[in-house]
Design a protein around this motif. Structure first.
Motif, PDB file in Angstrom:
ATOM      1  N   GLU A 244     -20.339 -22.954 -22.642  1.00 33.52           N
ATOM      2  CA  GLU A 244     -20.869 -21.619 -22.914  1.00 33.52           C
ATOM      3  C   GLU A 244     -19.868 -20.772 -23.695  1.00 33.52           C
ATOM      4  O   GLU A 244     -20.242 -19.882 -24.440  1.00 33.52           O
ATOM      5  N   ASN A 245     -18.605 -21.075 -23.522  1.00 36.00           N
ATOM      6  CA  ASN A 245     -17.549 -20.338 -24.219  1.00 36.00           C
ATOM      7  C   ASN A 245     -17.216 -20.956 -25.565  1.00 36.00           C
ATOM      8  O   ASN A 245     -16.185 -20.641 -26.148  1.00 36.00           O
TER       9      ASN A 245
ATOM     10  N   ARG B  63     -17.961 -26.314 -14.236  1.00 36.93           N
ATOM     11  CA  ARG B  63     -16.800 -26.018 -15.096  1.00 36.93           C
ATOM     12  C   ARG B  63     -17.057 -26.446 -16.534  1.00 36.93           C
ATOM     13  O   ARG B  63     -16.752 -25.710 -17.481  1.00 36.93           O
TER      14      ARG B  63
ATOM     15  N   ALA C  16     -19.521 -24.126 -18.165  1.00 33.58           N
ATOM     16  CA  ALA C  16     -18.903 -22.822 -18.438  1.00 33.58           C
ATOM     17  C   ALA C  16     -18.027 -22.910 -19.690  1.00 33.58           C
ATOM     18  O   ALA C  16     -18.030 -21.983 -20.515  1.00 33.58           O
ATOM     19  N   GLN C  17     -17.317 -24.008 -19.851  1.00 36.41           N
ATOM     20  CA  GLN C  17     -16.515 -24.200 -21.063  1.00 36.41           C
ATOM     21  C   GLN C  17     -17.410 -24.295 -22.289  1.00 36.41           C
ATOM     22  O   GLN C  17     -17.104 -23.735 -23.332  1.00 36.41           O
TER      23      GLN C  17
ATOM     24  N   LYS D 182     -27.749 -20.810 -13.350  1.00 32.81           N
ATOM     25  CA  LYS D 182     -27.304 -19.411 -13.328  1.00 32.81           C
ATOM     26  C   LYS D 182     -26.050 -19.210 -14.169  1.00 32.81           C
ATOM     27  O   LYS D 182     -25.702 -18.085 -14.499  1.00 32.81           O
ATOM     28  N   GLY D 183     -25.369 -20.324 -14.488  1.00 28.96           N
ATOM     29  CA  GLY D 183     -24.190 -20.266 -15.351  1.00 28.96           C
ATOM     30  C   GLY D 183     -22.930 -19.856 -14.615  1.00 28.96           C
ATOM     31  O   GLY D 183     -22.957 -19.427 -13.462  1.00 28.96           O
ATOM     32  N   GLY D 184     -21.814 -20.009 -15.308  1.00 31.42           N
ATOM     33  CA  GLY D 184     -20.518 -19.607 -14.776  1.00 31.42           C
ATOM     34  C   GLY D 184     -19.877 -20.661 -13.878  1.00 31.42           C
ATOM     35  O   GLY D 184     -20.497 -21.656 -13.510  1.00 31.42           O
ATOM     36  N   VAL D 185     -18.626 -20.420 -13.593  1.00 29.84           N
ATOM     37  CA  VAL D 185     -17.875 -21.298 -12.699  1.00 29.84           C
ATOM     38  C   VAL D 185     -18.224 -20.918 -11.266  1.00 29.84           C
ATOM     39  O   VAL D 185     -18.325 -19.743 -10.926  1.00 29.84           O
TER      40      VAL D 185
END
Length: 174
Positions: A164-165, A158, A161-162, A123-126
């Motif tokens: 993905e950024n 984490r 998420a990094q 689902k992604g994200g922290v």
């Protein structure tokens, strides 16, 4: 034995990216089909009541208890087991985190834990530790005490998420 238990049905299912055609007993559970017919023994049959999570697989992107689903119900579905998620590299970072955090001991629950964790991570994200605990609460472990499992999942969340950024080369779910 009644006729219902002897009846056979045809199923066509994609397992770990490969099309499988089979004639199975109408009452055969998905976990037994995977283990006995396809030799995919990563997911374990344990409680056979959907309580422990040892038999967790992904069906059409959702974590499912293989002991509660009939193989016939998977007709037309896309199924991923821990073997397929490993081979596709979808959970390599998660497996490495489990080892680094000592999030497994006997290993019996680990395949189900990995599949459940990957569903959450996809689902992604922290994620918060409470979100991880809530999602993983249906997967039992008798050895680790869960803290290391939560640590491993949190660390991968984490890192992804990094990635993905734009800070790395994230691993995606199958």
């Amino acid at each position: 034995m009644t006729e219902v238990f002897r009846a056979k049905v045809d199923v066509s299912v994609t397992v770990n990216g490969e099309q499988v055609e089979a004639r199975v007993p109408a009452g055969q559970h998905m976990i037994d089909f995977l283990r006995l017919e396809l030799g995919l023994t990563g997911a374990h049959a344990s409680c056979e009541h959907g309580v422990c999570g040892a038999c967790t697989i992904r069906v059409d992107g959702q974590a499912v208890r293989g002991c509660l689903m009939l193989a016939a119900q998977a007709d037309g579905a896309e199924v991923w087991t821990v073997e397929g998620l490993t081979d596709s590299a979808a959970i390599v970072d998660l497996q490495e985190a489990f080892v680094a955090r000592n999030a497994l001991q006997c290993g019996f629950c680990t395949p189900g834990m990995l599949v459940a964790a990957e569903e959450l991570l996809s689902k992604g994200g922290v994620l918060t530790r409470d979100e991880i605990r809530e999602h993983m609460s249906g997967n039992y472990c008798r050895c680790t005490g869960y803290e290391a499992i939560v640590d491993a999942v949190e660390g991968v969340a984490r890192a992804r998420a990094q990635d993905e950024n734009g800070a790395g080369t994230g691993k995606g779910a199958a």
